[in-house]
Design an enzyme around this catalytic site. Structure first.
Site, mmCIF file in Angstrom:
data_model
loop_
_atom_site.group_PDB
_atom_site.id
_atom_site.type_symbol
_atom_site.label_atom_id
_atom_site.label_comp_id
_atom_site.label_asym_id
_atom_site.label_seq_id
_atom_site.Cartn_x
_atom_site.Cartn_y
_atom_site.Cartn_z
ATOM 1 N N CYS A 1 0.836 -1.197 0.000
ATOM 2 C CA CYS A 1 0.000 0.000 0.000
ATOM 3 C C CYS A 1 0.875 1.252 0.000
ATOM 4 C CB CYS A 1 -0.922 -0.034 1.221
ATOM 5 S SG CYS A 1 -1.985 1.401 1.331
ATOM 6 N N CYS B 1 -0.409 4.098 2.124
ATOM 7 C CA CYS B 1 -0.260 3.895 3.576
ATOM 8 C C CYS B 1 1.199 4.079 4.005
ATOM 9 C CB CYS B 1 -0.671 2.484 3.988
ATOM 10 S SG CYS B 1 -2.131 1.864 3.183
ATOM 11 N N ASP B 2 2.141 3.530 3.228
ATOM 12 C CA ASP B 2 3.528 3.431 3.705
ATOM 13 C C ASP B 2 4.506 4.340 2.973
ATOM 14 O OD1 ASP B 2 2.641 1.457 5.427
ATOM 15 O OD2 ASP B 2 3.062 -0.166 4.009
HETATM 16 C C1 LIG Z 1 -5.311 1.353 -0.477
HETATM 17 C C2 LIG Z 1 -6.753 1.313 -0.935
HETATM 18 C C3 LIG Z 1 -7.367 2.473 -1.348
HETATM 19 C C4 LIG Z 1 -8.715 2.449 -1.762
HETATM 20 N N1 LIG Z 1 -9.281 3.624 -2.147
HETATM 21 C C5 LIG Z 1 -10.596 3.641 -2.479
HETATM 22 C C6 LIG Z 1 -11.252 4.874 -2.798
HETATM 23 O O1 LIG Z 1 -10.626 5.938 -2.809
HETATM 24 N N2 LIG Z 1 -12.578 4.825 -3.090
HETATM 25 C C7 LIG Z 1 -13.301 3.667 -3.073
HETATM 26 O O2 LIG Z 1 -14.518 3.704 -3.295
HETATM 27 N N3 LIG Z 1 -12.696 2.483 -2.805
HETATM 28 C C8 LIG Z 1 -11.370 2.450 -2.505
HETATM 29 N N4 LIG Z 1 -10.756 1.256 -2.229
HETATM 30 C C9 LIG Z 1 -11.539 0.002 -2.384
HETATM 31 C C10 LIG Z 1 -12.472 -0.222 -1.201
HETATM 32 O O3 LIG Z 1 -11.739 -0.088 0.015
HETATM 33 C C11 LIG Z 1 -13.089 -1.607 -1.307
HETATM 34 O O4 LIG Z 1 -13.795 -1.716 -2.515
HETATM 35 C C12 LIG Z 1 -14.075 -1.844 -0.152
HETATM 36 O O5 LIG Z 1 -13.420 -1.710 1.091
HETATM 37 C C13 LIG Z 1 -14.676 -3.250 -0.250
HETATM 38 O O6 LIG Z 1 -15.483 -3.440 0.872
HETATM 39 P P1 LIG Z 1 -15.857 -4.920 1.354
HETATM 40 O O7 LIG Z 1 -16.683 -4.716 2.579
HETATM 41 O O8 LIG Z 1 -16.393 -5.696 0.235
HETATM 42 O O9 LIG Z 1 -14.479 -5.652 1.732
HETATM 43 P P2 LIG Z 1 -13.275 -5.265 2.669
HETATM 44 O O10 LIG Z 1 -13.128 -3.795 2.795
HETATM 45 O O11 LIG Z 1 -12.121 -6.044 2.132
HETATM 46 O O12 LIG Z 1 -13.681 -5.835 4.107
HETATM 47 C C14 LIG Z 1 -13.684 -7.224 4.383
HETATM 48 C C15 LIG Z 1 -13.637 -7.441 5.889
HETATM 49 O O13 LIG Z 1 -13.825 -8.830 6.151
HETATM 50 C C16 LIG Z 1 -12.921 -9.252 7.167
HETATM 51 N N5 LIG Z 1 -12.704 -10.691 7.003
HETATM 52 C C17 LIG Z 1 -12.104 -11.317 5.957
HETATM 53 N N6 LIG Z 1 -12.109 -12.650 6.127
HETATM 54 C C18 LIG Z 1 -12.746 -12.876 7.304
HETATM 55 C C19 LIG Z 1 -13.067 -14.068 8.015
HETATM 56 N N7 LIG Z 1 -12.756 -15.287 7.534
HETATM 57 N N8 LIG Z 1 -13.715 -13.967 9.206
HETATM 58 C C20 LIG Z 1 -14.047 -12.740 9.704
HETATM 59 N N9 LIG Z 1 -13.757 -11.567 9.066
HETATM 60 C C21 LIG Z 1 -13.120 -11.629 7.868
HETATM 61 C C22 LIG Z 1 -11.689 -8.412 6.905
HETATM 62 O O14 LIG Z 1 -10.861 -8.316 8.074
HETATM 63 C C23 LIG Z 1 -12.298 -7.068 6.503
HETATM 64 O O15 LIG Z 1 -12.501 -6.207 7.610
HETATM 65 C C24 LIG Z 1 -9.431 1.234 -1.792
HETATM 66 C C25 LIG Z 1 -8.797 0.048 -1.382
HETATM 67 C C26 LIG Z 1 -7.478 0.083 -0.967
HETATM 68 C C27 LIG Z 1 -6.811 -1.198 -0.528
#
Ligand SMILES: Cc1cc2nc3c(=O)[nH]c(=O)nc-3n(C[C@H](O)[C@H](O)[C@H](O)COP(=O)(O)OP(=O)(O)OC[C@H]3O[C@@H](n4cnc5c(N)ncnc54)[C@H](O)[C@@H]3O)c2cc1C
Length: 304
Positions: free
Chosen positions: A135, A138-139
């Site tokens: 990332c 982040c870093d």
């Molecule tokens: C560096 C970075 C920058 C980004 N910038 C943007 C932006 O500017 N705008 C934007 O719209 N999107 C951005 N994104 C994308 C966005 O963050 C993701 O599309 C969004 O977070 C997806 O949400 P989600 O809930 O599907 O999954 P995630 O955010 O991946 O959440 C999944 C959660 O499930 C938990 N989990 C996984 N496996 C298990 C398990 N077996 N048991 C219990 N818990 C579990 C994880 O710990 C996590 O908290 C960015 C992503 C990154 C990495």
């Protein structure tokens, strides 16, 4: 014995938290299981989110906290733990948690998201956090005035290289093919940067160092002296435990449309884990809401 839950939500990223808010407001008994303490998913890694409607220039961590606080204000139940096995029962699902507990629910909304794909070379695991990062936003600040390499050929890699070029003394952009998958306009911007050197058809073989990273070795024998190696080679959906449970596509994403309905009855998918074109906060939040409504409709049908 505790009453069976209506819905168990796996993951408290944007999709999981949105599913929780919709499930709670629909009167369902819901529990959110999240492996990280106060985890809010990938968005916490983002320095600035500029594309979430109504909240411009929002720090990603703060956006995640706002989502979590909203869910907590509704008194949604949370539990810390990692789910690793899913069993279909007669009246729902039994989900096994790493601490030995088994949670029973009529439905599961799976929102475990995605994680950064590893490069898979020697030295990578050893130097994570000691020069290897996934990332740049982040870093990157840790490498101010230093030399770094970004490995990858998509939009993330190009964006990372551009971001680091403003911080670092020198940035090598290393891609195994002769052409980039990412936007040509970003490639042009990078070509204009004096401190960016683009190496194509260059395949990393090893990350070397002592306490921290000192160089990246390529398969052709070249050694690139860097303090930091930023790996940007794609995302891996967190669906390993679902093999044989629900249908996945070739890349490992759960096959589901915006309703979240999967091949397994009562098992729904929302957010970055499912097959879709755009993986963002806005689409994850939307998926969570849709999956909660699908779960409600499923439970109502079972009761008829
Ligand atoms: C560096 C970075 C920058 C980004 N910038 C943007 C932006 O500017 N705008 C934007 O719209 N999107 C951005 N994104 C994308 C966005 O963050 C993701 O599309 C969004 O977070 C997806 O949400 P989600 O809930 O599907 O999954 P995630 O955010 O991946 O959440 C999944 C959660 O499930 C938990 N989990 C996984 N496996 C298990 C398990 N077996 N048991 C219990 N818990 C579990 C994880 O710990 C996590 O908290 C960015 C992503 C990154 C990495």
């Amino acid at each position: 014995m505790e009453r069976q839950l209506d819905v168990l939500i796996i993951g408290s990223g944007p999709a999981g938290l949105s599913a929780a808010v919709y499930a709670k407001r629909a009167g369902l008994s819901a529990l959110v299981l999240e492996r990280e303490y106060r985890g809010t998913g990938q968005i916490a890694e983002s320095d600035q989110v500029d594309n979430y409607l109504g909240l411009p220039k929002m720090n990603g961590y703060d956006l995640g906290e706002a989502f979590l606080n909203h869910a907590q204000e509704l008194e949604i139940r949370f539990q810390e733990g990692t789910a690793y096995d899913y069993e279909k029962t007669e009246d729902g699902w039994s989900v096994h948690v790493e601490d030995g507990q088994t949670i029973h629910a009529k439905t599961v909304i799976y929102c475990a998201g995605a994680a950064h794909r590893r490069l898979g070379v020697d030295g990578e695991e050893e130097f994570v956090g000691k020069g290897v990062s996934y990332c740049a936003v982040c870093d990157g600040a840790f490498y101010k005035g230093k030399d770094t390499a970004v490995i990858g050929g998509g939009d993330t890699a190009l964006g990372d290289a551009l971001y680091l070029a403003d911080l670092c003394d020198k940035v090598y952009l290393i891609h195994r093919r002769d052409r980039f998958r990412g936007a040509a306009s970003t490639v042009r911007q990078l070509q204009e940067k004096e401190n960016v050197e683009i190496l194509t058809e260059a395949v990393p073989a090893k990350i070397v160092g002592e306490q921290t990273v000192t160089a990246l070795e390529l398969k052709d024998g070249r050694s690139i002296p860097v303090h930091g190696a930023f790996v940007a080679v794609g995302m891996q959906p967190q669906t390993e435990p679902l093999k044989g449970v629900v249908d996945l596509d070739d890349a490992g994403y759960i096959i589901a449309d915006e309703t979240g309905i999967t091949s397994a009855p009562g098992f729904f998918a929302a957010g970055d884990v499912r097959t879709k074109a755009l993986r963002q906060v806005v689409t994850a939040v939307s998926d969570g809401a849709n999956a909660a409504v699908s779960a409600l409709e499923y439970i109502q049908r079972q009761q008829d």
